[in-house]
Scaffold this motif. Structure first.
Motif, short mmCIF file in Angstrom:
data_model
loop_
_atom_site.label_atom_id
_atom_site.label_comp_id
_atom_site.label_asym_id
_atom_site.label_seq_id
_atom_site.Cartn_x
_atom_site.Cartn_y
_atom_site.Cartn_z
N ALA A 58 30.34 75.99 48.07
CA ALA A 58 29.46 74.82 47.98
C ALA A 58 29.28 74.39 46.53
O ALA A 58 29.31 73.20 46.20
CB ALA A 58 28.11 75.12 48.62
N GLU A 59 29.11 75.40 45.64
CA GLU A 59 28.94 75.09 44.22
C GLU A 59 30.19 74.43 43.65
O GLU A 59 30.12 73.46 42.90
CB GLU A 59 28.64 76.38 43.45
N GLN A 60 31.37 74.97 44.06
CA GLN A 60 32.62 74.37 43.60
C GLN A 60 32.77 72.95 44.13
O GLN A 60 33.20 72.04 43.41
CB GLN A 60 33.81 75.22 44.07
N LYS A 61 32.39 72.75 45.41
CA LYS A 61 32.46 71.40 45.98
C LYS A 61 31.53 70.45 45.25
O LYS A 61 31.87 69.30 44.99
CB LYS A 61 32.13 71.44 47.47
N VAL A 62 30.31 70.96 44.93
CA VAL A 62 29.34 70.12 44.21
C VAL A 62 29.89 69.74 42.83
O VAL A 62 29.83 68.58 42.41
CB VAL A 62 27.99 70.85 44.07
N LYS A 63 30.46 70.75 42.13
CA LYS A 63 31.04 70.47 40.82
C LYS A 63 32.20 69.48 40.94
O LYS A 63 32.35 68.58 40.11
CB LYS A 63 31.52 71.76 40.17
N GLN A 64 33.01 69.70 41.98
CA GLN A 64 34.14 68.78 42.19
C GLN A 64 33.65 67.36 42.46
O GLN A 64 34.17 66.39 41.92
CB GLN A 64 34.99 69.27 43.36
N LYS A 65 32.60 67.27 43.33
CA LYS A 65 32.03 65.95 43.62
C LYS A 65 31.44 65.33 42.37
O LYS A 65 31.58 64.13 42.12
CB LYS A 65 30.95 66.08 44.71
N GLU A 66 30.72 66.16 41.56
CA GLU A 66 30.15 65.64 40.32
C GLU A 66 31.25 65.13 39.39
O GLU A 66 31.12 64.08 38.77
CB GLU A 66 29.34 66.74 39.63
N ALA A 67 32.35 65.92 39.31
CA ALA A 67 33.47 65.49 38.46
C ALA A 67 34.07 64.19 38.99
O ALA A 67 34.39 63.27 38.22
CB ALA A 67 34.54 66.58 38.40
N GLU A 68 34.22 64.11 40.32
CA GLU A 68 34.77 62.88 40.91
C GLU A 68 33.84 61.70 40.66
O GLU A 68 34.30 60.61 40.30
CB GLU A 68 34.97 63.08 42.42
N GLU A 125 31.64 61.43 38.24
CA GLU A 125 31.69 61.10 36.81
C GLU A 125 32.96 60.31 36.48
O GLU A 125 32.92 59.34 35.71
CB GLU A 125 31.64 62.39 36.00
N HIS A 126 34.08 60.75 37.09
CA HIS A 126 35.34 60.03 36.88
C HIS A 126 35.24 58.60 37.40
O HIS A 126 35.69 57.65 36.75
CB HIS A 126 36.47 60.78 37.58
N GLN A 127 34.64 58.46 38.59
CA GLN A 127 34.47 57.12 39.17
C GLN A 127 33.56 56.26 38.29
O GLN A 127 33.81 55.07 38.10
CB GLN A 127 33.89 57.22 40.58
N ILE A 128 32.49 56.89 37.74
CA ILE A 128 31.59 56.14 36.85
C ILE A 128 32.35 55.67 35.61
O ILE A 128 32.20 54.52 35.18
CB ILE A 128 30.39 57.02 36.46
N LYS A 129 33.18 56.56 35.05
CA LYS A 129 33.96 56.18 33.88
C LYS A 129 34.92 55.04 34.22
O LYS A 129 35.09 54.10 33.44
CB LYS A 129 34.73 57.38 33.34
N GLU A 130 35.56 55.16 35.39
CA GLU A 130 36.47 54.09 35.80
C GLU A 130 35.72 52.77 35.96
O GLU A 130 36.20 51.71 35.54
CB GLU A 130 37.15 54.46 37.12
N VAL A 131 34.52 52.85 36.58
CA VAL A 131 33.72 51.63 36.76
C VAL A 131 33.32 51.05 35.40
O VAL A 131 33.37 49.84 35.19
CB VAL A 131 32.47 51.94 37.62
N GLU A 132 32.90 51.95 34.47
CA GLU A 132 32.53 51.48 33.13
C GLU A 132 33.72 50.82 32.44
O GLU A 132 33.58 49.77 31.80
CB GLU A 132 32.02 52.65 32.30
#
Length: 274
Positions: A155-165, A167-174
């Motif tokens: 679950a922690e790995q999935k949360v980190k993966q989701k957070e990374a995704e 964050e990546h999506q936020i950067k792409e949007v920015e």
């Protein structure tokens, strides 16, 4: 909660000894873990306790299926059942041993011997039951704790993966926003330049039209002046022509008057001569 095909434990080919543990789903429609999980999740089969027993053709044995949040309860119940089964097997062996011993000591003090054997048997049963229960509880508790840790880690790995995704999506949007803003700014500047160019073009066209109108007006003025001069010349010519005609008519009238006077004088002379 929902049922999962990952939350199960194999029991073996015999279900009779586990009938007291949980409800046995004896239905030919559900012959695998996945089939039973789907049936439970859609409500075709309902189990209130949160765990039950089913059959798997793949494993050729029964399995204990439990909801993830009921894992600890199900494993503890299984441990208690196995403790009871082990204790029952021990009791059977002790009973057989007791029968053999009893047959051998029929000639001895039967009452005291049986009492001693009974006490010893009870002590052994209690000790065996306690040891087996402790071992199984520790084993299943350790397994459950390990699975919980694994689930937490996943679950922690999935949360980190989701957070990374995210964050990546936020950067792409920015980046897209910056690119859009840059493109919009370029378009605005381009539109402003085009508008300014059009204004200049319109001003130049208007200036050219004004100059053209001025030139046309000047040309019309010159034409009007020329026409006026020509009209004046023609009028002057006509006046001179009229004057010449008048002079000519006057001369003719004078000539006629002289001729008339001459004729009158001639007539007078002729009359005097007569």
């Amino acid at each position: 909660g929902p049922w999962s095909a990952e939350s199960f434990k194999l029991l073996g080919p015999d279900s009779e000894k586990y009938e007291g543990l949980a409800r046995v789903i004896d239905d030919t429609r559900f012959r695998s873990v996945l089939d039973l999980v789907e049936a439970l999740n859609v409500g075709v089969v309902k189990v209130e306790t949160g765990y039950c027993i089913g059959w798997s053709d793949t494993w050729s044995q029964y399995f204990l299926l439990f909801q993830p949040e009921k894992q600890q309860v199900a494993l503890v119940a299984l441990a208690n059942t196995e403790v009871e089964l082990e204790a029952a097997r021990k009791r059977q062996r002790l009973q057989r041993l007791r029968g053999a011993v009893t047959g051998m000591i029929n000639s001895l003090q039967k009452g005291k011997m049986e009492e001693a054997i009974g006490a010893r048997q009870q002590e052994l049963e209690n000790r065996i039951t306690a040891n087996v229960r402790k071992d199984l509880e520790e084993s299943y508790s350790a397994q459950a704790e390990q699975k919980v840790k694994e689930k937490e880690k996943e679950a922690e790995q999935k949360v980190k993966q989701k957070e990374a995704e995210v964050e990546h999506q936020i950067k792409e949007v920015e980046q897209k926003l910056k690119q859009t803003e840059s493109e919009a700014e370029k378009k605005v500047k381009q539109k402003e330049a085009e508008a300014e160019e059009k204004v200049k073009q319109k001003e130049a066209e208007a200036e050219q039209k004004v100059k053209r109108k001025e030139m046309e007006a000047q040309h019309q003025i010159r034409e009007a002046e020329q026409k006026m001069k020509q009209t004046e010349i023609e009028a002057e010519k006509k006046v001179k022509q009229k004057e010449a005609e008048a002079h000519h008519q006057i001369r003719e009238a004078e000539q006629q008057m002289k001729q008339t006077e001459n004729e009158a004088l001639n007539q007078i002379r002729e009359a005097e001569q007569k």
